[in-house]
Structure formats: C-alpha cells, structure tokens
Design a protein around this motif. Structure first.
Motif, PDB file in Angstrom:
ATOM      1  N   GLN A 160       0.612  -1.282   0.088  1.00  0.00           N
ATOM      2  CA  GLN A 160       0.012   0.021   0.016  1.00  0.00           C
ATOM      3  C   GLN A 160       0.754   1.169  -0.036  1.00  0.00           C
ATOM      4  OE1 GLN A 160      -2.563  -0.653   3.312  1.00  0.00           O
ATOM      5  NE2 GLN A 160      -4.298  -0.982   1.763  1.00  0.00           N
ATOM      6  N   PRO A 161       1.950   1.467   0.778  1.00  0.00           N
ATOM      7  CA  PRO A 161       2.687   2.703   0.691  1.00  0.00           C
ATOM      8  C   PRO A 161       3.376   2.913  -0.744  1.00  0.00           C
ATOM      9  CG  PRO A 161       3.317   1.608   2.772  1.00  0.00           C
ATOM     10  CD  PRO A 161       2.246   0.503   1.911  1.00  0.00           C
ATOM     11  N   PHE A 162       3.709   2.084  -1.375  1.00  0.00           N
ATOM     12  CA  PHE A 162       4.265   2.205  -2.538  1.00  0.00           C
ATOM     13  C   PHE A 162       3.138   2.393  -3.636  1.00  0.00           C
ATOM     14  CE2 PHE A 162       7.127  -1.128  -0.864  1.00  0.00           C
ATOM     15  CZ  PHE A 162       8.645  -0.359  -0.901  1.00  0.00           C
ATOM     16  N   GLY A 198      -0.749  -9.009  12.246  1.00  0.00           N
ATOM     17  CA  GLY A 198      -0.105  -7.912  12.944  1.00  0.00           C
ATOM     18  C   GLY A 198       1.092  -7.607  12.220  1.00  0.00           C
ATOM     19  N   GLN A 199       1.916  -8.781  11.609  1.00  0.00           N
ATOM     20  CA  GLN A 199       3.345  -8.500  11.345  1.00  0.00           C
ATOM     21  C   GLN A 199       3.124  -7.733   9.937  1.00  0.00           C
ATOM     22  OE1 GLN A 199       5.080 -12.425  10.897  1.00  0.00           O
ATOM     23  NE2 GLN A 199       5.810 -12.553  13.129  1.00  0.00           N
ATOM     24  N   ALA A 200       2.239  -7.918   8.904  1.00  0.00           N
ATOM     25  CA  ALA A 200       1.984  -7.432   7.796  1.00  0.00           C
ATOM     26  C   ALA A 200       1.684  -5.839   7.896  1.00  0.00           C
ATOM     27  CB  ALA A 200       0.841  -7.911   6.860  1.00  0.00           C
ATOM     28  N   GLY A 201       0.985  -5.515   9.167  1.00  0.00           N
ATOM     29  CA  GLY A 201       0.508  -4.272   9.522  1.00  0.00           C
ATOM     30  C   GLY A 201       1.899  -3.474   9.775  1.00  0.00           C
ATOM     31  N   ALA A 202       2.815  -4.194  10.693  1.00  0.00           N
ATOM     32  CA  ALA A 202       4.027  -3.609  11.242  1.00  0.00           C
ATOM     33  C   ALA A 202       5.049  -3.217   9.874  1.00  0.00           C
ATOM     34  CB  ALA A 202       4.604  -4.358  12.185  1.00  0.00           C
ATOM     35  N   VAL A 203       5.242  -4.211   8.958  1.00  0.00           N
ATOM     36  CA  VAL A 203       6.010  -3.896   7.930  1.00  0.00           C
ATOM     37  C   VAL A 203       5.523  -2.946   6.983  1.00  0.00           C
ATOM     38  CG1 VAL A 203       6.711  -4.967   5.842  1.00  0.00           C
ATOM     39  CG2 VAL A 203       6.774  -6.483   7.484  1.00  0.00           C
ATOM     40  N   LYS A 204       3.972  -2.676   7.064  1.00  0.00           N
ATOM     41  CA  LYS A 204       3.319  -1.508   6.154  1.00  0.00           C
ATOM     42  C   LYS A 204       3.872  -0.410   7.028  1.00  0.00           C
ATOM     43  CE  LYS A 204      -0.849  -0.220   6.552  1.00  0.00           C
ATOM     44  NZ  LYS A 204      -2.161   0.055   6.537  1.00  0.00           N
ATOM     45  N   HIS A 205       3.853  -0.202   8.166  1.00  0.00           N
ATOM     46  CA  HIS A 205       4.004   0.831   9.087  1.00  0.00           C
ATOM     47  C   HIS A 205       5.632   1.292   8.969  1.00  0.00           C
ATOM     48  CE1 HIS A 205       4.702   2.816  13.208  1.00  0.00           C
ATOM     49  NE2 HIS A 205       4.010   3.840  12.369  1.00  0.00           N
ATOM     50  N   GLY A 206       6.492   0.238   9.062  1.00  0.00           N
ATOM     51  CA  GLY A 206       8.080   0.389   8.682  1.00  0.00           C
ATOM     52  C   GLY A 206       8.018   0.941   7.306  1.00  0.00           C
ATOM     53  N   ILE A 207       7.481   0.393   6.379  1.00  0.00           N
ATOM     54  CA  ILE A 207       8.046   0.984   5.143  1.00  0.00           C
ATOM     55  C   ILE A 207       7.419   2.277   4.843  1.00  0.00           C
ATOM     56  CG2 ILE A 207       7.109   0.447   2.587  1.00  0.00           C
ATOM     57  CD1 ILE A 207       7.203  -2.720   2.960  1.00  0.00           C
ATOM     58  N   ALA A 208       6.336   2.330   5.399  1.00  0.00           N
ATOM     59  CA  ALA A 208       5.915   3.746   5.180  1.00  0.00           C
ATOM     60  C   ALA A 208       6.851   5.002   5.679  1.00  0.00           C
ATOM     61  CB  ALA A 208       4.546   4.210   5.910  1.00  0.00           C
ATOM     62  N   GLN A 209       7.330   4.714   7.016  1.00  0.00           N
ATOM     63  CA  GLN A 209       8.225   5.537   7.696  1.00  0.00           C
ATOM     64  C   GLN A 209       9.526   5.546   6.907  1.00  0.00           C
ATOM     65  OE1 GLN A 209       8.501   4.285  11.692  1.00  0.00           O
ATOM     66  NE2 GLN A 209       6.891   5.722  12.564  1.00  0.00           N
ATOM     67  N   ALA A 213       9.911  14.144   0.578  1.00  0.00           N
ATOM     68  CA  ALA A 213       8.545  14.923  -0.109  1.00  0.00           C
ATOM     69  C   ALA A 213       7.380  13.944  -0.031  1.00  0.00           C
ATOM     70  CB  ALA A 213       8.963  15.243  -1.470  1.00  0.00           C
ATOM     71  N   LEU A 214       7.482  12.660  -0.076  1.00  0.00           N
ATOM     72  CA  LEU A 214       6.507  11.626   0.077  1.00  0.00           C
ATOM     73  C   LEU A 214       5.765  11.784   1.429  1.00  0.00           C
ATOM     74  CD1 LEU A 214       7.985   8.716  -1.765  1.00  0.00           C
ATOM     75  CD2 LEU A 214       6.581  10.616  -2.553  1.00  0.00           C
ATOM     76  N   ARG A 215       6.235  12.199   2.423  1.00  0.00           N
ATOM     77  CA  ARG A 215       5.817  12.131   3.758  1.00  0.00           C
ATOM     78  C   ARG A 215       4.419  12.733   4.001  1.00  0.00           C
ATOM     79  NH1 ARG A 215       7.133  11.643   8.993  1.00  0.00           N
ATOM     80  NH2 ARG A 215       5.947  12.837  10.460  1.00  0.00           N
ATOM     81  N   SER A 216       3.902  13.585   3.051  1.00  0.00           N
ATOM     82  CA  SER A 216       2.527  14.199   2.980  1.00  0.00           C
ATOM     83  C   SER A 216       1.550  13.220   2.831  1.00  0.00           C
ATOM     84  CB  SER A 216       2.408  15.614   2.624  1.00  0.00           C
ATOM     85  OG  SER A 216       2.871  15.636   1.011  1.00  0.00           O
ATOM     86  N   ALA A 217       1.941  12.479   1.412  1.00  0.00           N
ATOM     87  CA  ALA A 217       1.130  11.611   0.724  1.00  0.00           C
ATOM     88  C   ALA A 217       0.848  10.350   1.697  1.00  0.00           C
ATOM     89  CB  ALA A 217       1.695  11.284  -0.703  1.00  0.00           C
ATOM     90  N   VAL A 218       1.945   9.948   2.146  1.00  0.00           N
ATOM     91  CA  VAL A 218       1.904   8.665   3.063  1.00  0.00           C
ATOM     92  C   VAL A 218       0.997   9.071   4.504  1.00  0.00           C
ATOM     93  CG1 VAL A 218       3.282   7.060   4.538  1.00  0.00           C
ATOM     94  CG2 VAL A 218       3.963   7.818   2.279  1.00  0.00           C
ATOM     95  N   LYS A 219       1.449  10.375   4.921  1.00  0.00           N
ATOM     96  CA  LYS A 219       0.939  10.633   6.288  1.00  0.00           C
ATOM     97  C   LYS A 219      -0.645  10.707   6.120  1.00  0.00           C
ATOM     98  CE  LYS A 219       1.199  13.769   9.952  1.00  0.00           C
ATOM     99  NZ  LYS A 219       1.445  13.218  11.254  1.00  0.00           N
ATOM    100  N   ALA A 220      -1.212  11.491   5.052  1.00  0.00           N
ATOM    101  CA  ALA A 220      -2.698  11.645   4.496  1.00  0.00           C
ATOM    102  C   ALA A 220      -3.437  10.477   4.639  1.00  0.00           C
ATOM    103  CB  ALA A 220      -2.647  12.444   3.254  1.00  0.00           C
ATOM    104  N   GLU A 221      -2.815   9.130   4.085  1.00  0.00           N
ATOM    105  CA  GLU A 221      -3.379   7.842   4.140  1.00  0.00           C
ATOM    106  C   GLU A 221      -3.584   7.269   5.316  1.00  0.00           C
ATOM    107  OE1 GLU A 221      -4.978   6.412   1.871  1.00  0.00           O
ATOM    108  OE2 GLU A 221      -4.752   7.978   0.482  1.00  0.00           O
ATOM    109  N   GLY A 222      -2.506   7.785   6.417  1.00  0.00           N
ATOM    110  CA  GLY A 222      -2.800   7.331   8.147  1.00  0.00           C
ATOM    111  C   GLY A 222      -1.710   6.238   7.940  1.00  0.00           C
ATOM    112  N   PHE A 223      -0.572   5.909   7.097  1.00  0.00           N
ATOM    113  CA  PHE A 223       0.274   4.873   7.358  1.00  0.00           C
ATOM    114  C   PHE A 223       1.336   5.250   8.521  1.00  0.00           C
ATOM    115  CE2 PHE A 223      -0.646   3.708   2.749  1.00  0.00           C
ATOM    116  CZ  PHE A 223      -1.866   3.241   2.946  1.00  0.00           C
ATOM    117  N   LEU A 224       1.473   6.382   8.569  1.00  0.00           N
ATOM    118  CA  LEU A 224       2.814   6.836   9.840  1.00  0.00           C
ATOM    119  C   LEU A 224       2.248   6.683  10.842  1.00  0.00           C
ATOM    120  CD1 LEU A 224       4.294   9.823   7.836  1.00  0.00           C
ATOM    121  CD2 LEU A 224       5.056   7.568   7.748  1.00  0.00           C
TER     122      LEU A 224
END
Length: 172
Positions: A92-94, A116-127, A135-146
C-alpha cells in the motif's frame, strides 16, 4: 464598488490598501520554498531504516532503490505472506506514492500473528519511505500509514473467563 471578499488574497489587498487584483497578480511571483522540511536520513549503505509496529509485532525495515523485491525474514514476500491480502497491505505505501517496483525492502519482523506482522511491515515501509524521500511524507501521512495503530488485545481480568466474558452462570 467591489467590497466583496472572495478569497484570502482579496482580504490581504484590503488590509494593505492596495487593490485586490494587484495582490493576486503578485502572489505567484513570491518565492516558494521547494526544499523539504525534513532531511533525508540514510545509513552508510545508502538505505533508509525505520521500525514499524502493529499489535505485538515489531518490524525493522530497510529501504533502498532497486527492482521492487521485498524480503521478509530472509524469505520472499510471496513465501512469508502467502495470503494475497497481506501482500496487498504491505504494498500500500508504494501504491499510494506511485513508487511500485522502485525500491527493494529488507525487513525482519518478530512477534504477533501474520496480520499484525503485515501491518508492522507496512508501518515500517511507510516511515522508511518518508525518510528516504521526505517529499512523500505528506502523501503517506494523509493515508494514515505513519500513525501506529494503538489497538491491542485487552488483558484478561481475574474473576473472568477471558477479558470480559464471565464464567457460565449456574442457577442450581
């Protein structure tokens, strides 16, 4: 007489005493800062590192430019996360940042179940993505991934069968 205010630029023109049309024409000429607010954070190998968490799972994630290969605990993502929905969660973050197939991900994940592990990996990839490309921070943050999902399993209480379930009542 045009005393109506349609935008903030019109309001600024009224406060300075200049006509609104002149201020709107000057607004695009103002210098716009294109530099990201944050610095790019890379290690010696040119990778971005981040920690992702979800429920009891903790993922350590490294992101670097590559062909889009995702390795989880030394195994390919198709092997480790056999369910397609879990792989969809990880990517999802990509997808949101339109960076499919541009970064290689290496991660180690411990604790919790597969979801839970998949959610943790998604959170880590987004960060890690936001550290590699600020520059991608705003797009990722808007989706709530951070944001770390704070929901965890409720603890078991004494005098109860589970967290909230009572023991079976016996009338006689």
């Amino acid at each position: 007489m045009s005393d109506t205010v349609n935008s903030l630029a019109d309001l600024q023109g009224l406060t300075t005493g200049a006509p609104a049309a002149e201020t709107t024409a000057a607004a695009p000429e103002a210098p716009v800062s294109t530099a990201p607010l944050r610095q790019q954070e890379l290690d010696k190998q040119g990778r971005a590192y981040a920690t992702g968490r979800r429920k009891d799972a903790v993922a350590r994630v490294w992101v670097k430019p590559g062909t889009g290969k995702i390795t989880v605990n030394g195994r390919d993502q198709e092997v480790y996360f056999a369910r397609p929905t879990l792989r969809l969660v990880i990517n999802q973050p990509f997808t949101v940042t339109a960076r499919d197939g541009q970064y290689d991900v290496v991660c180690t994940v411990k604790g919790g179940g597969l979801s839970g592990q998949a959610g943790a990996v998604k959170h880590g990839i987004a960060q890690a993505l936001s550290k590699y490309e600020p520059a991608l921070r705003s797009a990722v943050k808007a989706e709530g991934f951070l944001t770390r999902d704070p929901r965890v399993v409720e603890r078991k209480k004494y005098g109860r069968a589970k967290a909230r379930r009572s023991f079976q009542f016996s009338k006689r």
